[in-house]
Design a protein around this motif. Sequence first.
Motif, PDB file in Angstrom:
ATOM      1  N   ASP A   1      26.658  48.999  56.201  1.00 36.72           N
ATOM      2  CA  ASP A   1      25.540  48.970  55.705  1.00 36.72           C
ATOM      3  C   ASP A   1      24.795  47.817  56.390  1.00 36.72           C
ATOM      4  N   PHE A   2      24.923  47.057  56.425  1.00 34.81           N
ATOM      5  CA  PHE A   2      24.022  45.938  57.716  1.00 34.81           C
ATOM      6  C   PHE A   2      24.000  45.804  58.850  1.00 34.81           C
ATOM      7  N   GLY A   3      24.960  46.769  59.555  1.00 38.11           N
ATOM      8  CA  GLY A   3      24.517  46.779  61.168  1.00 38.11           C
ATOM      9  C   GLY A   3      25.870  46.962  61.631  1.00 38.11           C
ATOM     10  N   TYR A   4      27.059  46.306  61.164  1.00 39.68           N
ATOM     11  CA  TYR A   4      28.279  46.096  62.181  1.00 39.68           C
ATOM     12  C   TYR A   4      29.593  46.701  61.809  1.00 39.68           C
ATOM     13  N   ASP A   5      29.998  47.436  61.865  1.00 44.92           N
ATOM     14  CA  ASP A   5      30.859  48.939  61.464  1.00 44.92           C
ATOM     15  C   ASP A   5      32.183  48.100  61.730  1.00 44.92           C
ATOM     16  N   ILE A   6      32.885  47.272  61.127  1.00 43.49           N
ATOM     17  CA  ILE A   6      34.143  47.118  61.410  1.00 43.49           C
ATOM     18  C   ILE A   6      35.197  46.751  60.150  1.00 43.49           C
ATOM     19  N   PRO A   7      36.109  46.685  60.096  1.00 45.54           N
ATOM     20  CA  PRO A   7      36.856  47.546  58.825  1.00 45.54           C
ATOM     21  C   PRO A   7      37.030  45.171  57.969  1.00 45.54           C
ATOM     22  N   ALA A   8      37.594  45.129  56.464  1.00 46.68           N
ATOM     23  CA  ALA A   8      37.981  43.948  56.584  1.00 46.68           C
ATOM     24  C   ALA A   8      38.361  44.886  54.409  1.00 46.68           C
ATOM     25  N   THR A   9      38.871  43.255  54.036  1.00 49.05           N
ATOM     26  CA  THR A   9      39.322  43.263  53.245  1.00 49.05           C
ATOM     27  C   THR A   9      39.891  41.754  52.549  1.00 49.05           C
ATOM     28  N   GLY A  10      39.675  42.121  51.027  1.00 46.54           N
ATOM     29  CA  GLY A  10      39.531  40.421  50.432  1.00 46.54           C
ATOM     30  C   GLY A  10      40.167  40.513  48.797  1.00 46.54           C
ATOM     31  N   PHE A  11      40.365  39.130  48.301  1.00 48.93           N
ATOM     32  CA  PHE A  11      39.706  39.533  47.118  1.00 48.93           C
ATOM     33  C   PHE A  11      39.060  38.334  46.164  1.00 48.93           C
ATOM     34  N   ALA A  12      39.590  38.174  44.806  1.00 46.70           N
ATOM     35  CA  ALA A  12      38.960  37.469  44.157  1.00 46.70           C
ATOM     36  C   ALA A  12      39.603  37.412  43.199  1.00 46.70           C
ATOM     37  N   VAL A  13      39.384  35.521  42.329  1.00 48.27           N
ATOM     38  CA  VAL A  13      40.173  34.792  41.530  1.00 48.27           C
ATOM     39  C   VAL A  13      39.090  34.180  40.532  1.00 48.27           C
ATOM     40  N   ASN A  14      39.597  34.999  39.275  1.00 41.08           N
ATOM     41  CA  ASN A  14      38.709  34.657  38.295  1.00 41.08           C
ATOM     42  C   ASN A  14      39.566  32.720  37.517  1.00 41.08           C
ATOM     43  N   VAL A  15      38.483  32.083  38.271  1.00 39.35           N
ATOM     44  CA  VAL A  15      38.613  30.225  38.050  1.00 39.35           C
ATOM     45  C   VAL A  15      38.831  30.528  36.503  1.00 39.35           C
ATOM     46  N   ASP A  16      38.258  30.575  35.771  1.00 37.21           N
ATOM     47  CA  ASP A  16      37.390  30.345  34.808  1.00 37.21           C
ATOM     48  C   ASP A  16      38.604  30.508  33.864  1.00 37.21           C
ATOM     49  N   ALA A  17      39.302  31.833  34.214  1.00 37.66           N
ATOM     50  CA  ALA A  17      40.821  32.942  32.937  1.00 37.66           C
ATOM     51  C   ALA A  17      42.306  32.141  33.599  1.00 37.66           C
ATOM     52  N   VAL A  18      41.729  31.815  34.767  1.00 40.62           N
ATOM     53  CA  VAL A  18      42.943  31.013  35.445  1.00 40.62           C
ATOM     54  C   VAL A  18      42.950  29.470  34.253  1.00 40.62           C
ATOM     55  N   SER A  19      42.074  28.797  34.166  1.00 35.53           N
ATOM     56  CA  SER A  19      41.988  27.298  34.250  1.00 35.53           C
ATOM     57  C   SER A  19      41.920  27.377  32.574  1.00 35.53           C
ATOM     58  N   ASN A  20      41.740  28.711  31.970  1.00 41.77           N
ATOM     59  CA  ASN A  20      42.187  28.012  30.872  1.00 41.77           C
ATOM     60  C   ASN A  20      43.468  29.148  30.035  1.00 41.77           C
ATOM     61  N   ILE A  21      43.770  29.824  30.651  1.00 42.39           N
ATOM     62  CA  ILE A  21      46.123  29.705  30.628  1.00 42.39           C
ATOM     63  C   ILE A  21      46.623  28.532  31.360  1.00 42.39           C
TER      64      ILE A  21
END
Length: 396
Positions: free
Chosen positions: A302-322
């Motif tokens: 969509d930004f003109g650069y056709d390459i594959p990708a993978t990733g993840f995000a961590v909710n730091v606030d939720a982890v900190s509460n635990i």
Amino acid sequence: MKKYNLITPEGTKDFLFEECLVRRKVENRLHGIFRSKGYSELITPSLEFFDVFQTESTHYPPERLYKLTDSKGRLLVMRPDSTTPIARVVATRLRDAALPLRLYYNQTVYRFEPALKGRSDEIMQMGIELLGTSSYMADVEMVTTAIDVLAACSDGSFSLELGDAGVFKELMRELNATPEERENIRYLIETKNYPALNDVLDTMGDSKIAAALKKLPALFGGEEVFEKASQLYSSQRIDEILTDLKKLYQDISKVIGTGRLTVDLGMVNNADYYTGVIIKGYLEGYGEEVLSGGRYNKLLADFGYDIPATGFAVNVDAVSNIVRQNGEIPVPSADAVIYAEQGYEMKAVSVAEQLRKKGMVVEYGFFDQLELVREYARERNIGKIVIVDEEVTEVE
């Protein structure tokens, strides 16, 4: 008359003392994991143009975005996620970088959440993006890194879900549905609202595709899910997806066993850019996922650069509460407080610096009586008082 000068906006909060300490501790753990695997940190602006989040793969509902304008009247938003801005950066400033690229981030995202859900509109996230490869080993790296994160932030009481966005996308490709109907079906599958899902699909004919979509939310569990899925609907592409996901499930089960690993083919994230493997991670004591992500092979195009990708995000606030609930991190206190007799203030500064060079946390006692300093030390659980006059005297 001021009405809101003593409170924070809905969906936000102040973080105090121990909360800040725990957050930093969690962030440091994740920094260590990501750096140990060769990821480099990247920071994107909190403000992005509205257009960044209105591409073919990424369409955030405008009502969920915090919006404002710049001095030229152009529409801006507070970033609602980090993956899309990173895709923009890679497609522009990092276009000539050698692939694959390993990037990680530690920054806040902003999005309106339903008021009754009790979720925050301001979320501190850390995550990784692996760009420029679609190999099976890249998916393995992503999942095993997620396991490392969950293990580092718990006492072992975590679980992981695996899915694949391709199953839903392939079924919807063959179903005659409008974009609005498609989004509604996706939402009903994600929330496992069986009655409403059945009502919607009943209006689309008694097709095998509709029947498969009705069963999709119930396709979660162990390895038996793959057999159930193969009996519902079969096509060359869906068969390939299930075969690949089954291999990943079997390989990951060798790492953490089957007791903490689940397959969920009804896991259809609301971020439409996911194209393949999806992962979600859970920690005991928190009802929602603290980690989520997956493969997104079309977003950068969509930004003109056709390459594959993978990733993840961590909710730091939720982890900190635990972590706080588990009582893992104590409230900090100084190692010593310094009481300076009148005329010996600069000598006290020198003594304090010498102690700090030894790794001690040292405070000054801002009282003109030693007994008041003793009382202060007792209240703050500080075990040592350093008295500075002609001599330097340490008392417990």
